[in-house]
Scaffold this active site. Structure first.
Site, PDB file in Angstrom:
ATOM      1  N   HIS A   1      -4.820  -7.283  -0.143  1.00 19.93           N
ATOM      2  CA  HIS A   1      -3.942  -6.159  -0.080  1.00 19.93           C
ATOM      3  C   HIS A   1      -3.326  -6.012   1.133  1.00 19.93           C
ATOM      4  O   HIS A   1      -2.215  -5.369   1.237  1.00 19.93           O
ATOM      5  CB  HIS A   1      -5.007  -5.049  -0.477  1.00 19.93           C
ATOM      6  CG  HIS A   1      -4.380  -3.698  -0.656  1.00 19.93           C
ATOM      7  ND1 HIS A   1      -3.572  -3.252  -1.443  1.00 19.93           N
ATOM      8  CD2 HIS A   1      -4.355  -2.525   0.323  1.00 19.93           C
ATOM      9  CE1 HIS A   1      -2.962  -2.109  -1.314  1.00 19.93           C
ATOM     10  NE2 HIS A   1      -3.569  -1.692  -0.199  1.00 19.93           N
TER      11      HIS A   1
ATOM     12  N   TYR B   1      -3.128  11.139   1.491  1.00 18.64           N
ATOM     13  CA  TYR B   1      -3.934  11.120   0.002  1.00 18.64           C
ATOM     14  C   TYR B   1      -3.935  12.440  -0.673  1.00 18.64           C
ATOM     15  O   TYR B   1      -3.490  12.691  -1.799  1.00 18.64           O
ATOM     16  CB  TYR B   1      -5.339  10.556   0.125  1.00 18.64           C
ATOM     17  CG  TYR B   1      -5.321   9.186   0.699  1.00 18.64           C
ATOM     18  CD1 TYR B   1      -5.587   8.212  -0.522  1.00 18.64           C
ATOM     19  CD2 TYR B   1      -5.363   8.555   1.750  1.00 18.64           C
ATOM     20  CE1 TYR B   1      -5.447   6.782  -0.184  1.00 18.64           C
ATOM     21  CE2 TYR B   1      -5.321   7.325   2.105  1.00 18.64           C
ATOM     22  CZ  TYR B   1      -5.629   6.488   1.166  1.00 18.64           C
ATOM     23  OH  TYR B   1      -5.277   5.085   1.274  1.00 18.64           O
TER      24      TYR B   1
ATOM     25  N   ASP C   1       0.776  -1.260   0.126  1.00 20.94           N
ATOM     26  CA  ASP C   1       0.100  -0.092  -0.055  1.00 20.94           C
ATOM     27  C   ASP C   1       0.908   1.355  -0.052  1.00 20.94           C
ATOM     28  O   ASP C   1       1.928   1.373  -0.706  1.00 20.94           O
ATOM     29  CB  ASP C   1      -1.103   0.042   1.296  1.00 20.94           C
ATOM     30  CG  ASP C   1      -2.137   0.953   1.168  1.00 20.94           C
ATOM     31  OD1 ASP C   1      -2.993   0.732   0.345  1.00 20.94           O
ATOM     32  OD2 ASP C   1      -1.910   2.084   1.894  1.00 20.94           O
TER      33      ASP C   1
END
Ligand SMILES: *[C@@H]1O[C@H](CO)[C@@H](O)[C@H](O)[C@H]1NC(C)=O
Ligand SMILES: *[C@@H]1O[C@H](CO)[C@@H](O)[C@H](O)[C@H]1NC(C)=O
Ligand SMILES: *[C@@H]1O[C@H](CO)[C@@H](O)[C@H](O)[C@H]1NC(C)=O
Ligand SMILES: *[C@@H]1O[C@H](CO)[C@@H](O)[C@H](O)[C@H]1NC(C)=O
Length: 482
Positions: A458, A401, A257
């Site tokens: 993930h 982000y 990630d």
């Protein structure tokens, strides 16, 4: 005289003829010219396009000591301090009050059908909530979280938290330093089952690891900056400076990630310090890679090889990515709005995090009521939710982000500069996107190999700690021989 004039006339006629033919020819030539110019222009455009996709940009200069903390005139404290996690009685009481409030307001909207099509399923959330209220063993979990040594140290103005585990082994076993970098919505906790395997000698290997697991700035126990611009490459610099503070000028890096992106940037920025890079998110989504992915749908097996069924059918994969990436858009644009909303309710926070664990561990989970959460222990998931809750760090974690979106130009440049660091990839079955080795080699020319598993998703560290740890051993053995 006469013949002369005839000649002249003939000549004139010839001239006229030539001119007549010339008009036709002229049109033809003009067409030819225009076509050629257009062709050259198209060619140039393609060349430009190709060059823009394939040239290696210059690495920008980065300030390796950039100050992220509050302004101060005090001398920086460079000590490494012990740290312990506490869940106080007051925290537990505060949760109990909020839980009572939440219970009192039921029932509310029930899910519409037996799936997570509309988001978190109300039954699954109810079960998770019940576990939190009645079965989550606070005291035992705090002991568990403190089973390894925790520390804090100030890097570039921010107090950075990390777990540090040194193995106790015989002299004939080498001890190799490795930093394990988590992502979102994860934490240092993700690696708790990986650490004991990495620090224990294994048959067939003459090394073990000294493990450092930091919290990213703004995540749980690491201080958040009050300045803008903390993108993944800035965190990469902080992580490298943390390793130096601990005393390691050369070390291995592992991540998935955001941990992959940060680890990848560390390998790109510090190729002489990073001895090897192991990633469980082996992708580099450069423009060229995206283009090839799209065109590859004409002939999937040529592009994807053995991984083609994980990359195609394109339409299916694209609609999956579009449906499941809304969170990214929201967090990449308005992190504070969603962050403050989540930080206002423990159950709301849990619902948001659970939705990600549901879909990214196995995309088929969506078609069930339980959402596949029964395959990860609720207690393990709750450790993570608890850490975000009690440190009130959801908002500051989400800002990563935004910073990555805002600074995407620099991110792109870093993504296009190949790194000489030996690299190894682990592909889990339900990873969001897959890329074949030949595409990965553009960014990682020293890609020594990849492992493709038929399990997991993930969150490899949390879901499949044994497989991840074993793969790190395999990779580092290859790195040592390289
Ligand atoms: C902190 O220092 C920077 C750079 O010197 C300055 O731009 C900024 O305004 C200062 N912030 C505060 C709160 O004093
Ligand atoms: C639930 O509803 C959605 C949207 O109408 C639909 O796509 C999905 O197939 C349904 N799932 C089940 C299990 O009924
Ligand atoms: C993925 O989830 C589906 C539905 O929950 C389940 O049937 C399937 O076995 C899961 N796959 C793996 C590899 O666990
Ligand atoms: C991969 O490449 C893209 C585009 O070149 C870049 O923006 C991104 O940061 C790269 N990703 C990683 C994880 O290095």
């Amino acid at each position: 005289m006469a013949p002369k004039s005839t000649k002249r006339i003939k000549k004139e006629q010839t001239n006229i003829n030539v001119n007549k033919i010339g008009t036709k020819n002229g049109l033809f030539n003009l067409c030819l010219l225009v076509t050629s110019i257009v062709a050259v222009l198209i060619g140039l455009a393609f060349f430009q396009f190709y060059v823009s996709f394939t040239t290696v940009p210059e690495l920008p200069n980065f300030d390796l000591d950039k100050w992220w903390g509050p302004n101060t005139t005090k001398l920086q404290d460079t000590s490494i301090r012990h740290f312990r996690i506490v869940f106080t009685g007051a925290m537990q009481e505060n949760l109990r009050v909020l839980f009572d409030y939440y219970r009192g307001r039921r029932p509310r909207a029930k899910s519409l059908n037996e799936s997570w099509s509309y988001g978190v399923h109300s039954d699954a959330l109810g079960q998770f909530f019940a576990h939190w209220q009645f079965k989550y063993p606070f005291r035992e979990r705090v002991r568990y979280l403190n089973k390894f040594n925790h520390f804090k140290t100030n890097i570039q103005g921010l107090d950075i938290h990390f777990v540090h585990v040194k193995p106790k082994v015989d002299k004939n076993i080498k001890v190799l330093p490795i930093i394990l970098v988590h992502g979102w919505p994860g934490s240092f906790r993700d690696f708790f089952e990986v650490i004991p395997i990495l620090t224990t000698p294994r048959p067939g290997y003459d090394f073990v690891f000294e493990v450092i697991v930091p919290s990213l700035p703004g995540f749980v126990y690491s201080q958040a900056t009050t300045k803008t611009g903390m993108a993944t490459y800035e965190i990469a610099i902080i992580m490298r400076n943390l390793m130096r503070r601990i005393g390691h000028n050369k070390f291995y890096v592992q991540g998935g990630d955001f941990g992959h992106t940060i680890g990848s940037h560390m390998a790109t920025l510090f190729p002489d310090e990073v001895l090897g890079f192991h990633t469980n998110f082996p992708v580099n989504f450069s423009k060229l890679a995206q283009l090839i992915w799209v065109f590859g749908s004409i002939w999937p097996t040529m592009i994807g090889g053995e991984h083609s069924d994980r990359m195609y059918p394109l339409k299916e994969k694209l609609s999956y990515l579009i449906e499941e990436s809304g969170y990214m858009h929201l967090q990449g644009t308005k992190p504070d709005t969603i962050g403050y909303a989540l930080q206002n309710s423990p159950v709301g926070l849990a619902a948001y995090i659970l939705d990600r664990y549901m879909i990214f561990t196995n995309s088929s989970n969506k078609d069930t009521v339980e959402g596949g959460l029964e395959s990860i222990s609720s207690t393990d998931l709750l450790d993570n939710v608890m850490l975000y809750w009690i440190t009130e760090s959801m908002t500051t974690s989400l800002r990563l982000y935004k910073e990555s979106f805002v600074n995407s130009e620099t991110e792109q440049i870093l993504g296009r500069v190949p790194t000489t660091v030996p690299t190894w990839g682990l592909r889990m079955k339900y990873e969001l996107v897959h890329q074949p080795d030949w595409i990965l080699k553009w960014k990682y020319p020293a890609l020594l190999g990849t492992t493709t598993l038929n399990v997991g998703g993930h969150f490899a560290a949390l879901e499949r700690p044994r497989e991840l740890a074993e793969d790190i051993f395999i990779a580092v053995k290859k790195f040592l021989k390289y």
